[in-house]
Write a protein that holds these residues in place. Structure first.
Motif, PDB file in Angstrom:
ATOM      1  N   THR A   1      13.616  -0.893   5.843  1.00 18.00           N
ATOM      2  CA  THR A   1      12.774  -1.748   6.811  1.00 18.00           C
ATOM      3  C   THR A   1      11.585  -1.353   6.404  1.00 18.00           C
ATOM      4  OG1 THR A   1      12.563   0.044   8.583  1.00 18.00           O
ATOM      5  CG2 THR A   1      14.495  -1.671   8.694  1.00 18.00           C
ATOM      6  N   SER A   2      10.426  -2.377   6.964  1.00 21.15           N
ATOM      7  CA  SER A   2       9.118  -2.007   6.390  1.00 21.15           C
ATOM      8  C   SER A   2       8.429  -0.744   7.106  1.00 21.15           C
ATOM      9  CB  SER A   2       8.350  -3.311   6.828  1.00 21.15           C
ATOM     10  OG  SER A   2       8.346  -3.581   8.168  1.00 21.15           O
ATOM     11  N   ASP A   3       8.778  -0.580   8.337  1.00 16.67           N
ATOM     12  CA  ASP A   3       8.700   0.515   9.009  1.00 16.67           C
ATOM     13  C   ASP A   3       9.182   1.926   8.444  1.00 16.67           C
ATOM     14  OD1 ASP A   3       6.977  -0.960  10.871  1.00 16.67           O
ATOM     15  OD2 ASP A   3       8.617  -0.741  12.473  1.00 16.67           O
ATOM     16  N   ASP A   4      10.379   1.900   7.914  1.00 16.83           N
ATOM     17  CA  ASP A   4      10.904   3.096   7.539  1.00 16.83           C
ATOM     18  C   ASP A   4      10.148   3.434   6.143  1.00 16.83           C
ATOM     19  OD1 ASP A   4      12.616   3.539   9.707  1.00 16.83           O
ATOM     20  OD2 ASP A   4      14.332   2.673   8.211  1.00 16.83           O
ATOM     21  N   LEU A   5       9.797   2.274   5.348  1.00 16.97           N
ATOM     22  CA  LEU A   5       9.140   2.580   4.119  1.00 16.97           C
ATOM     23  C   LEU A   5       7.740   3.167   4.412  1.00 16.97           C
ATOM     24  CD1 LEU A   5       8.606   2.307   0.901  1.00 16.97           C
ATOM     25  CD2 LEU A   5       7.478   0.104   1.456  1.00 16.97           C
ATOM     26  N   VAL A   6       6.913   2.728   5.305  1.00 16.95           N
ATOM     27  CA  VAL A   6       5.542   3.251   5.710  1.00 16.95           C
ATOM     28  C   VAL A   6       5.744   4.506   6.256  1.00 16.95           C
ATOM     29  CG1 VAL A   6       3.859   2.864   7.330  1.00 16.95           C
ATOM     30  CG2 VAL A   6       4.689   0.946   5.881  1.00 16.95           C
ATOM     31  N   SER A   7       6.810   5.039   7.053  1.00 15.99           N
ATOM     32  CA  SER A   7       6.857   6.289   7.572  1.00 15.99           C
ATOM     33  C   SER A   7       7.270   7.152   6.834  1.00 15.99           C
ATOM     34  CB  SER A   7       8.032   6.235   8.837  1.00 15.99           C
ATOM     35  OG  SER A   7       7.507   5.445   9.939  1.00 15.99           O
TER      36      SER A   7
ATOM     37  N   THR B   1       0.821  -1.197  -0.118  1.00 18.43           N
ATOM     38  CA  THR B   1      -0.041  -0.031  -0.093  1.00 18.43           C
ATOM     39  C   THR B   1       0.879   1.220   0.284  1.00 18.43           C
ATOM     40  OG1 THR B   1      -1.953  -1.124   1.246  1.00 18.43           O
ATOM     41  CG2 THR B   1      -1.601   1.142   1.314  1.00 18.43           C
ATOM     42  N   ALA B   2       1.940   1.228   0.949  1.00 19.32           N
ATOM     43  CA  ALA B   2       2.768   2.307   0.873  1.00 19.32           C
ATOM     44  C   ALA B   2       3.420   2.639  -0.739  1.00 19.32           C
ATOM     45  CB  ALA B   2       3.935   2.295   1.927  1.00 19.32           C
ATOM     46  N   LEU B   3       3.823   1.625  -1.338  1.00 23.62           N
ATOM     47  CA  LEU B   3       4.398   1.560  -2.660  1.00 23.62           C
ATOM     48  C   LEU B   3       3.457   2.447  -3.545  1.00 23.62           C
ATOM     49  CD1 LEU B   3       6.694  -1.434  -3.062  1.00 23.62           C
ATOM     50  CD2 LEU B   3       7.472   0.928  -2.821  1.00 23.62           C
TER      51      LEU B   3
ATOM     52  N   THR C   1       0.955   4.231  -2.788  1.00 23.43           N
ATOM     53  CA  THR C   1       0.603   5.697  -2.262  1.00 23.43           C
ATOM     54  C   THR C   1       1.959   6.434  -2.850  1.00 23.43           C
ATOM     55  OG1 THR C   1      -0.492   4.957  -0.567  1.00 23.43           O
ATOM     56  CG2 THR C   1       0.423   7.062  -0.170  1.00 23.43           C
ATOM     57  N   LEU C   2       3.027   5.975  -2.784  1.00 18.22           N
ATOM     58  CA  LEU C   2       4.222   6.712  -3.029  1.00 18.22           C
ATOM     59  C   LEU C   2       4.176   6.827  -4.746  1.00 18.22           C
ATOM     60  CD1 LEU C   2       7.149   7.958  -2.932  1.00 18.22           C
ATOM     61  CD2 LEU C   2       8.167   5.571  -3.035  1.00 18.22           C
ATOM     62  N   SER C   3       3.695   5.878  -5.612  1.00 13.40           N
ATOM     63  CA  SER C   3       3.471   5.860  -6.950  1.00 13.40           C
ATOM     64  C   SER C   3       2.344   6.877  -7.457  1.00 13.40           C
ATOM     65  CB  SER C   3       2.974   4.642  -7.341  1.00 13.40           C
ATOM     66  OG  SER C   3       2.798   4.719  -8.754  1.00 13.40           O
ATOM     67  N   ASP C   4       1.342   6.802  -6.486  1.00 11.06           N
ATOM     68  CA  ASP C   4       0.139   8.048  -6.732  1.00 11.06           C
ATOM     69  C   ASP C   4       0.655   9.338  -6.417  1.00 11.06           C
ATOM     70  OD1 ASP C   4      -1.490   5.931  -7.368  1.00 11.06           O
ATOM     71  OD2 ASP C   4      -2.540   5.884  -5.497  1.00 11.06           O
ATOM     72  N   ASN C   5       1.626   9.748  -5.350  1.00 10.62           N
ATOM     73  CA  ASN C   5       2.155  10.955  -4.921  1.00 10.62           C
ATOM     74  C   ASN C   5       2.995  11.505  -5.994  1.00 10.62           C
ATOM     75  OD1 ASN C   5       0.780  10.690  -2.695  1.00 10.62           O
ATOM     76  ND2 ASN C   5       2.475  10.088  -1.328  1.00 10.62           N
TER      77      ASN C   5
ATOM     78  N   GLY D   1       4.286   8.219   4.655  1.00  8.57           N
ATOM     79  CA  GLY D   1       3.448   8.696   5.524  1.00  8.57           C
ATOM     80  C   GLY D   1       3.884  10.071   6.028  1.00  8.57           C
ATOM     81  N   GLY D   2       4.997  10.478   5.532  1.00  9.03           N
ATOM     82  CA  GLY D   2       5.572  11.738   6.018  1.00  9.03           C
ATOM     83  C   GLY D   2       6.193  11.943   7.342  1.00  9.03           C
ATOM     84  N   GLU D   3       6.393  10.937   8.014  1.00  2.00           N
ATOM     85  CA  GLU D   3       6.767  10.847   9.449  1.00  2.00           C
ATOM     86  C   GLU D   3       8.369  11.042   9.301  1.00  2.00           C
ATOM     87  OE1 GLU D   3       4.736   7.609  10.192  1.00  2.00           O
ATOM     88  OE2 GLU D   3       2.918   8.676   9.801  1.00  2.00           O
ATOM     89  N   LEU D   4       9.023  10.400   8.260  1.00  2.00           N
ATOM     90  CA  LEU D   4      10.436  10.195   8.103  1.00  2.00           C
ATOM     91  C   LEU D   4      10.909  10.903   6.781  1.00  2.00           C
ATOM     92  CD1 LEU D   4      13.067   8.938   8.906  1.00  2.00           C
ATOM     93  CD2 LEU D   4      12.540   6.735   7.843  1.00  2.00           C
ATOM     94  N   HIS D   5      11.911  11.891   6.751  1.00  2.00           N
ATOM     95  CA  HIS D   5      12.104  12.426   5.429  1.00  2.00           C
ATOM     96  C   HIS D   5      13.296  11.568   5.085  1.00  2.00           C
ATOM     97  CE1 HIS D   5      14.209  15.660   3.109  1.00  2.00           C
ATOM     98  NE2 HIS D   5      12.916  16.058   3.143  1.00  2.00           N
ATOM     99  N   PHE D   6      13.136  11.246   3.740  1.00  2.00           N
ATOM    100  CA  PHE D   6      14.089  10.429   2.572  1.00  2.00           C
ATOM    101  C   PHE D   6      15.550  10.966   2.909  1.00  2.00           C
ATOM    102  CE2 PHE D   6      16.681   9.336  -0.925  1.00  2.00           C
ATOM    103  CZ  PHE D   6      16.336   8.049  -0.957  1.00  2.00           C
ATOM    104  N   ALA D   7      16.028  11.994   2.820  1.00  2.00           N
ATOM    105  CA  ALA D   7      17.085  12.573   2.588  1.00  2.00           C
ATOM    106  C   ALA D   7      17.859  12.254   4.060  1.00  2.00           C
ATOM    107  CB  ALA D   7      17.376  14.013   2.442  1.00  2.00           C
ATOM    108  N   LYS D   8      17.135  12.647   5.259  1.00  2.00           N
ATOM    109  CA  LYS D   8      17.735  12.173   6.556  1.00  2.00           C
ATOM    110  C   LYS D   8      17.826  10.742   6.788  1.00  2.00           C
ATOM    111  CE  LYS D   8      16.133  16.288   9.051  1.00  2.00           C
ATOM    112  NZ  LYS D   8      15.103  16.820   9.983  1.00  2.00           N
TER     113      LYS D   8
END
Length: 115
Positions: free
Chosen positions: A76-82, A9-11, A13-17, A85-92
């Protein structure tokens, strides 16, 4: 730990975004490239293509990627979902080693707008 369904679902959503993104981001993802996303804690890999500004998942299997995709992600799965979901910034996450991105130099230059 997130589930396989949450990762898929996260992938999606990312694709839609990405498809709705501004011109700079849309240009970076408009390329046609093979893509793999390894979910380390689930020992699962999603493989497919980045095409027309979308992620098209064509295969999901246990273990590492079966081939060498032009753009390779691992997290990790949690990092992908985060991240999605906007809770974890990719660059960081990338800078701290939580997310691994491998790609050719030209692809990295195009993808820099996502960072």
């Amino acid at each position: 730990m997130a589930t396989m369904e949450e990762c898929r679902t996260a992938l999606d959503t990312l694709s839609d975004n990405m498809k709705r993104a501004n011109d700079d981001v849309r240009g970076a993802v408009a390329q046609d490239r093979s893509l793999s996303c390894r979910i380390t804690d689930l020992d699962t890999t999603f493989e497919g293509r980045l095409k027309d500004g979308r992620i098209e998942v064509t295969d999901t299997h246990r273990g590492p990627p079966r081939g060498r995709a032009q753009i390779r992600l691992a997290m990790t799965s949690d990092d992908l979902v985060s991240m999605v979901g906007g809770e974890l910034h990719f660059a960081k996450a990338w800078a701290s080693g939580r997310v691994h991105l491998e790609a050719g130099f030209r692809d990295l230059l195009r993808l820099r707008t996502l960072l």
